[in-house]
Design a protein around this motif. Structure first.
Motif, mmCIF file in Angstrom:
data_model
loop_
_atom_site.group_PDB
_atom_site.id
_atom_site.type_symbol
_atom_site.label_atom_id
_atom_site.label_comp_id
_atom_site.label_asym_id
_atom_site.label_seq_id
_atom_site.Cartn_x
_atom_site.Cartn_y
_atom_site.Cartn_z
ATOM 1 N N HIS A 17 98.494 -5.518 11.883
ATOM 2 C CA HIS A 17 99.078 -5.462 13.227
ATOM 3 C C HIS A 17 98.385 -4.394 14.080
ATOM 4 O O HIS A 17 98.129 -4.615 15.274
ATOM 5 N N ARG A 20 95.179 -5.742 15.375
ATOM 6 C CA ARG A 20 95.360 -6.757 16.421
ATOM 7 C C ARG A 20 95.340 -6.144 17.814
ATOM 8 O O ARG A 20 94.939 -6.783 18.780
ATOM 9 N N GLN A 26 107.413 -3.927 24.126
ATOM 10 C CA GLN A 26 108.605 -3.770 23.285
ATOM 11 C C GLN A 26 108.744 -2.290 22.949
ATOM 12 O O GLN A 26 107.857 -1.492 23.254
ATOM 13 N N GLN A 54 110.699 -3.930 14.437
ATOM 14 C CA GLN A 54 111.044 -5.345 14.324
ATOM 15 C C GLN A 54 109.965 -6.239 14.924
ATOM 16 O O GLN A 54 110.242 -7.154 15.692
ATOM 17 N N THR A 55 108.712 -5.948 14.599
ATOM 18 C CA THR A 55 107.593 -6.688 15.158
ATOM 19 C C THR A 55 107.388 -8.006 14.416
ATOM 20 O O THR A 55 107.539 -8.075 13.196
ATOM 21 N N ARG A 56 107.050 -9.064 15.161
ATOM 22 C CA ARG A 56 106.787 -10.369 14.558
ATOM 23 C C ARG A 56 105.712 -10.234 13.465
ATOM 24 O O ARG A 56 104.673 -9.618 13.676
ATOM 25 N N GLY A 57 105.970 -10.802 12.311
ATOM 26 C CA GLY A 57 105.016 -10.748 11.216
ATOM 27 C C GLY A 57 105.266 -9.587 10.258
ATOM 28 O O GLY A 57 104.648 -9.525 9.200
ATOM 29 N N ASP A 59 108.357 -7.476 8.248
ATOM 30 C CA ASP A 59 109.690 -7.770 7.737
ATOM 31 C C ASP A 59 110.767 -6.826 8.258
ATOM 32 O O ASP A 59 110.488 -5.774 8.831
ATOM 33 N N ARG A 66 109.954 -11.237 3.503
ATOM 34 C CA ARG A 66 108.508 -11.383 3.424
ATOM 35 C C ARG A 66 107.874 -10.150 2.776
ATOM 36 O O ARG A 66 108.097 -9.882 1.612
#
Length: 483
Positions: A17, A20, A26, A54-57, A59, A66
């Motif tokens: 992340h 990326r 957020q 609580q970032t997408r990808g 857990d 995950r």
């Protein structure tokens, strides 16, 4: 099938992340450190980029499905447990979860009287009532050792409605009892065993240490991965063994009562990497550390007036076991208190130790220990010993705590209180904890009667400038008692 302990699923996901470099519309509001530039310039940009929410990808800690679930499974296997739960509020939250999982309000739980304050706070949260087991005391060193299986058996016999046993492995000073036998005694009476293993994370990963909670068959343990396992401060782990007494999903529900909804992924990732290191290199690193400490103790014991006890000392005087990464040095024969030696080390030699008491100092070593650190410590002790005045220090005998509990801690916490002068508090019911910190063990806890012996002991400790905490009055001239 064994898991690959070289993997770090959570850490890898967070690193991906960060690479990326997504637009962060957020929370947190510092936005990769741009809103906290002074802090970012000191700690580095990656730390701020890892500070996610609580970032997408990535857990969720309170309901993992995950990468956190994978990393917790790796943690469980590394410790020989059935389940593991990451803690981001220290071992305190794990201890409280263990008590609340085992005890409904009004249930009795057997605990050693030298318990840490987090255990007493767990009693308040759960509404459980303590049954105390008196630990053994080494009067020569002036330290509390631990409970024995015979004392535990006696406590169980006298309190047949108790629903669980909580014990400590090891103590702050590194002293461990016969945990295998303690677990056996409790299980024979149908009682689960909970272990405060705040100072014993590393013990599972080398054969030269006292047995760990999971190895001994305890039902649950809470371990401070940050204290002796290499992760960052505030990160710990709750371990659940294959147990007839607990359900993994229920333990998770109890833990979620006190979990933060905004966990630190910086802390969580440090646990993922620390577990990998312990599982893959722990035996090697800890073996090297034990070799260094054997040399250090020999050097210290060659300095007149100092005594660094070994495993053999405690085996002969208990018997108890010693976690040798806790480097205890008795300084009484120098004519100095441990507090005075601690101050000298910090002021004159720039050396910070973990703990001091009237007669001892305690240096806690770890995975990143350097021989040069121990050499500096030994040199400083030798120098202090050469210049010691040799004045006589009257030994204060450690008192046996046989508290008279008039009400459960939870009831005492919510009762109305009033201040009373310490000198006049004998016979009153304490409305607060009075403890020496560190290690954080109450001399008197809320709901217990204050005795003249306790008052005299507190006064002697104050004369020696011990750090007393837990009271509304920081000088402990007054104590809060139940109206």
């Amino acid at each position: 099938m064994l898991l690959d302990q070289n993997r770090t699923p959570l850490f890898e996901a967070v690193k991906y992340h960060v690479k990326r470099n997504a637009v962060p519309l957020q929370i947190p509001g510092h936005k990769h450190g741009h809103g906290l530039s002074e802090y970012r310039d000191f700690v580095g940009e990656n730390v701020l980029r890892m500070d996610l929410n609580q970032t997408r990808g990535i857990d969720l800690i309170w309901d993992p499905t995950r990468v956190i679930l994978e990393s917790e499974a790796l943690m469980a296997e590394a410790f020989g447990a059935a389940d593991a739960y990451f803690l981001i509020n220290g071992t305190t939250s794990g201890v409280q979860t263990m008590i609340m999982s085992a005890c409904k309000p009004g249930a009795q739980i057997i605990v050693p009287r030298n318990a840490h304050k987090s255990i007493f706070n767990g009693l308040i949260l759960s509404g459980a009532e303590p049954v105390y087991v008196q630990p053994e005391i080494d009067q020569d060193l002036g330290i509390v050792l631990g409970i024995t299986e015979s004392n535990l058996a006696s406590a169980i016999q006298k309190n047949p409605r108790a629903s669980a046993v909580l014990t400590i492995n090891p103590s702050y000073y590194g002293i461990a009892g016969h945990l295998n036998q303690i677990v056996e005694v409790a299980h024979q009476h149908g009682m689960p065993v909970l272990v405060d293993e705040a100072h014993g994370t590393h013990m599972h990963f080398h054969h030269g240490f006292p047995v760990s909670a999971m190895q001994a068959g305890a039902d649950m343990s809470a371990a401070s991965l940050h204290k002796t396992g290499g992760s960052m401060t505030q990160s710990s782990v709750l371990l659940l063994n294959k147990s007839d007494y607990f359900n993994a999903s229920y333990v998770r529900k109890v833990l979620n009562l006190t979990y933060s909804s905004s966990p630190s992924y910086v802390l969580l990732c440090s646990m993922d990497v620390a577990r990998k290191q312990l599982a893959t290199r722990g035996e090697e690193i800890l073996g090297h550390l034990l070799d260094m400490l054997s040399w250090a103790r020999e050097e210290i014991n060659g300095i007149e007036g100092l005594f660094a006890p070994t495993c053999q000392y405690f085996a002969n005087n208990g018997p108890f076991y010693l976690d040798e990464t806790k480097l205890l040095v008795n300084v009484h024969q120098l004519g100095l208190t441990g507090y005075e030696v601690e101050e000298l080390l910090a002021r004159d030699y720039n050396i910070l130790i973990e703990l001091a008491d009237m007669y001892n100092i305690l240096a806690i070593t770890g995975l990143g220990e350097q021989r040069k650190y121990l050499e500096a410590f030994i040199h400083a002790l030798a120098d202090i010993a050469r210049h010691a005045q040799g004045r006589k220090i009257n030994k204060i005998q450690s008192i046996q705590f046989n508290p008279v509990v008039t009400m459960p801690p939870r009831e005492a916490f919510y009762r109305n209180k009033k201040p009373v002068a310490l000198e006049q508090s004998a016979g009153e019911v304490s409305g607060e904890m009075i403890m020496v910190y560190p290690p954080g063990i109450p001399l008197v806890s809320m709901g217990e009667i204050i005795t003249s012996d306790i008052i005299d002991y507190i006064k002697k400790l104050k004369e020696e400038k011990c750090t007393l905490q837990g009271t509304a009055d920081p000088k402990v001239e007054y104590v809060m008692v139940i109206e």
